[in-house]
Design a protein around this motif. Structure first.
Motif, PDB file in Angstrom:
ATOM      1  N   GLU A  86      34.305  36.041  48.103  1.00  0.00           N
ATOM      2  CA  GLU A  86      34.466  35.857  46.661  1.00  0.00           C
ATOM      3  C   GLU A  86      33.996  37.052  45.856  1.00  0.00           C
ATOM      4  O   GLU A  86      34.157  37.071  44.623  1.00  0.00           O
ATOM      5  CB  GLU A  86      33.680  34.610  46.233  1.00  0.00           C
ATOM      6  CG  GLU A  86      34.207  33.313  46.845  1.00  0.00           C
ATOM      7  CD  GLU A  86      33.316  32.128  46.515  1.00  0.00           C
ATOM      8  OE1 GLU A  86      32.280  32.364  45.844  1.00  0.00           O
ATOM      9  OE2 GLU A  86      33.635  30.997  46.924  1.00  0.00           O
ATOM     10  N   ALA A  87      33.377  38.026  46.525  1.00  0.00           N
ATOM     11  CA  ALA A  87      32.888  39.204  45.804  1.00  0.00           C
ATOM     12  C   ALA A  87      34.044  39.986  45.192  1.00  0.00           C
ATOM     13  O   ALA A  87      35.101  40.184  45.821  1.00  0.00           O
ATOM     14  CB  ALA A  87      32.084  40.091  46.750  1.00  0.00           C
ATOM     15  N   GLY A  88      33.858  40.469  43.963  1.00  0.00           N
ATOM     16  CA  GLY A  88      34.924  41.173  43.261  1.00  0.00           C
ATOM     17  C   GLY A  88      35.052  42.630  43.619  1.00  0.00           C
ATOM     18  O   GLY A  88      36.142  43.210  43.529  1.00  0.00           O
ATOM     19  N   ASN A  89      33.983  43.272  44.009  1.00  0.00           N
ATOM     20  CA  ASN A  89      34.034  44.698  44.314  1.00  0.00           C
ATOM     21  C   ASN A  89      33.018  45.011  45.398  1.00  0.00           C
ATOM     22  O   ASN A  89      32.268  44.140  45.862  1.00  0.00           O
ATOM     23  CB  ASN A  89      33.759  45.535  43.059  1.00  0.00           C
ATOM     24  CG  ASN A  89      32.499  45.069  42.331  1.00  0.00           C
ATOM     25  OD1 ASN A  89      31.451  44.886  42.937  1.00  0.00           O
ATOM     26  ND2 ASN A  89      32.633  44.844  41.021  1.00  0.00           N
ATOM     27  N   PHE A  90      32.978  46.297  45.772  1.00  0.00           N
ATOM     28  CA  PHE A  90      32.101  46.736  46.852  1.00  0.00           C
ATOM     29  C   PHE A  90      30.634  46.616  46.452  1.00  0.00           C
ATOM     30  O   PHE A  90      29.786  46.258  47.274  1.00  0.00           O
ATOM     31  CB  PHE A  90      32.434  48.184  47.223  1.00  0.00           C
ATOM     32  CG  PHE A  90      31.484  48.767  48.225  1.00  0.00           C
ATOM     33  CD1 PHE A  90      31.581  48.429  49.569  1.00  0.00           C
ATOM     34  CD2 PHE A  90      30.482  49.647  47.828  1.00  0.00           C
ATOM     35  CE1 PHE A  90      30.692  48.963  50.488  1.00  0.00           C
ATOM     36  CE2 PHE A  90      29.598  50.175  48.749  1.00  0.00           C
ATOM     37  CZ  PHE A  90      29.713  49.843  50.087  1.00  0.00           C
TER      38      PHE A  90
END
Length: 655
Positions: A86-90
């Protein structure tokens, strides 16, 4: 160096230390001088007929102090994958991973600590069992008692309570049993359930269902509970089964203080450990009575007797959660008072076993007077000692003492002693009171400073007595009578105000012979109403595993018809780390010795590997080739002229 030789040398190095420490571990009662006091040589009895081994506050902990066994070991990574998805970015993924990594470290520490705690609980049970087993073997007591706080918490569920009770009986007190219900006066229909079964590992669902069944059973038996107060009479020493019985006294960690106690907690304690309020008479056997004109020892009225009184002191103070249980305790105290023999008869004595100590001034013992209450005064939440009122009920009620010199027996009361626990550090004091109108033979002018307790106002008092002999800082107010004063009230006219009544005081035992009051009045302690109170140091490992030894014998040369004499001693084993260290050392020695023998057998009897033999044969062949080459280099040659030379010389010539 061969492995067998290395392990054997380790075993050889550890063996002497292991043997010496093991001998000390299992012979510590002998080496530490643990023994019951004995009558003087002039006495006809070489051993006291009543020998009570007292143990205090074992406080067995259990599963409630351990992590939940059904919880995941690493809860920090349970939802790691969904959160990463679910993380949007690194950057967010990296933060989630770092957080999970820190959580894993904490989870690992928590898991290791949980395992350490489980091992510690296991070792603590066997540490306590070692103390009980060793002391019973060496000292041979006639009776055994545990002075409350058998378990570690009153808040545990019924299932957890049953498990700890089973550990108590099957490990710590293995081979012993609780006092049978017949001693309490119960008939066949009123018997309490037997000792809890030995604990076994159960799945969580079964454990929860078992706890629910216990709770249902508790509700069914709640209305059936009937207090059993004993009152039976036996000849001292006639029933040898007392040597294997444990007299269990209820403590605050077993049922709670006055604000905690309810019917269910009292009921489950009595089913597992015995009645909370009861007494029994032990008459002196005929063969130990040298006064042949005395009546036979058939009843406590006709022979010298000891009365053993077990008292639930948890709800003597108010407010109490259950007024019914508190009324029951006070009814039992009244029963003890009304069924006692006259105070003038000194051939009878009372031994009171309870948990909470009597009131003392600050500085006498480690614990100071302290009370805490639940919110809005709903009940006593915690207390270090009994209140002054409750202590007075015990001393003046059960032991019949009085500050009135004209009371029965001169107010001196019955012979006896008080033994309790609760204060883990232990304390040994004598309680006494000054009787107005009694003139004591004191010569203050000829008295040495160390022979009396002087008013604390003198400048050098702290240099004369230790902090345990005086009442501590500001004890001058305690030396006078503890009458509350208020600065707002006008001072009373000394000519009209009656003098304050004396109050009970406590001093460390053995006490000084005299006390000098601020009014310059002298009191001789041993001729005043007084009684000794022994607060036993805890048997927990943190307090060095202490135990108490109370001896009682009847001395016919004391008084008109003889009196009972009490003597007490105590000794400790050592902190639990010694128990662990000795067994770890023994384990290292055994493992090294067995490993050495196994390695030697492997090296001696197991055949060598094939490639090892091939390498050996090849080495031998190479050695023979070198030797042949050396021999060939010295072969002697002859020519036609009769000259001889070796190959080496020929080589040199060619060069």
């Amino acid at each position: 160096m061969q492995l067998s030789r290395l392990l054997f040398r380790i075993a050889l190095l550890v063996f002497p230390v292991a043997i010496a420490s093991t001998i000390w571990l299992y012979m510590y009662p002998v080496l530490h001088g643990c023994a019951f006091p004995v009558p003087p040589p002039v006495h006809a009895q070489s051993l006291a007929p009543f020998r009570l081994l007292s143990l205090g506050d074992p406080q067995l902990e259990g599963d409630s102090s351990l992590p939940d066994p059904n919880a995941p070991v690493f809860p920090s990574v349970v939802h790691l994958v969904p959160r990463l998805r679910e993380a949007g970015n690194f950057t967010e993924s990296r933060d989630i991973a770092k957080e999970a990594a820190r959580g894993v470290v904490k989870d690992a520490r928590r898991w290791v600590e949980g395992k350490r705690k489980a091992i510690d609980l296991w070792g603590n049970d066997w540490y306590l069992a070692h103390i009980v087993r060793s002391l019973r073997w060496w000292t041979a007591p006639t009776h055994v008692s545990v002075l409350g706080d058998l378990l570690g918490s009153q808040w545990v569920t019924d299932g957890e309570f049953s498990k700890r009770a089973a550990r108590y009986w099957h490990i710590v007190m293995r081979g012993l049993e609780k006092v049978p219900d017949a001693v309490y006066g119960a008939d066949e229909e009123g018997k309490v359930e037997a000792v809890p079964a030995e604990p076994t590992a159960e799945p969580a669902t079964e454990r929860e269902s078992q706890e629910e069944e216990d709770e249902d059973k508790e509700e069914d038996e709640k209305a059936e509970r009937k207090p059993l107060w004993g009152g039976t009479t036996e000849v001292l020493g006639a029933d040898k089964r007392w040597e294997k019985r444990v007299i269990n006294i209820v403590g605050n960690h077993d049922v709670g203080y006055a604000g905690d106690i309810d019917e269910s907690r009292i009921g489950r304690f009595e089913r597992a450990f015995g009645s909370v309020n009861w007494d029994i008479w032990f008459t002196l056997p005929d063969h130990l009575r040298f006064n042949k004109t005395a009546l036979p020892s058939t009843t406590p009225n006709s022979a010298p007797a000891l009365r053993l009184v077990i008292l639930n002191s948890m709800n003597l103070d108010t407010p109490a959660w259950s007024s019914e249980l508190q009324s029951e305790t006070y009814a039992y105290v009244n029963h003890i008072i009304t069924s006692s023999l006259p105070v003038e008869d000194k051939t009878h004595a009372t031994i009171l076993l309870t948990h909470i100590p009597l009131e003392k001034e600050t500085g006498i013992c480690v614990d100071s007077p302290y009370f805490d209450f639940f919110q809005d005064g709903q009940g006593v939440k915690e207390q270090n000692m009994l209140s002054g009122h409750a202590s007075k009920i015990v001393i003046e009620g059960i032991f019949g003492m009085s500050l009135n010199k004209d009371a029965a027996g001169g107010g001196l009361g019955r012979r006896g002693i008080v033994v309790n626990g609760h204060d883990h550090a232990g304390c040994d004091v004598v309680h006494y009171i000054r009787q107005p109108g009694v003139q004591h033979l004191c010569h203050k002018d000829q008295m040495k400073r160390e022979e009396a307790y002087w008013p604390a106002s003198t400048a050098d008092e702290a240099m004369i007595a230790t902090s345990m002999d005086i009442d501590g800082p500001g004890s001058g107010a305690n030396e006078t009578e503890s009458i509350p004063e208020s600065s707002t009230e006008p001072p009373a006219d000394p000519a009209q105000a009656p003098p304050p009544l004396p109050s009970w005081k406590a001093r460390r035992y053995p006490s000084r012979p005299f006390e000098i009051s601020p009014d310059n009045e002298c009191t001789r302690i041993d001729t005043s109403p007084h009684i000794r109170e022994i607060t036993l140091r805890s048997m927990m490992g943190e307090f060095s595993g202490y135990a108490g030894f109370l001896s009682a014998w009847f001395d016919e040369n004391k008084g008109e018809k003889g009196e009972w004499v009490f003597e007490f001693s105590t000794c400790g084993f050592g902190v639990q780390h010694w128990w662990w260290g000795v067994h770890v050392l023994d384990l290292i020695c055994v493992v090294a010795l067995v490993g050495s023998c196994s390695a030697y057998a492997w090296e001696k009897w197991v055949p060598e590997k094939p490639h090892s033999r091939l390498d050996t044969d090849t080495g031998k062949a190479c050695s023979r080739s070198v030797i042949d080459a050396k021999d060939a280099s010295t072969i002697v040659h002859s020519n036609t002229h009769g000259n001889t030379s070796s190959d080496s010389e020929v080589t040199k010539r060619r060069l």
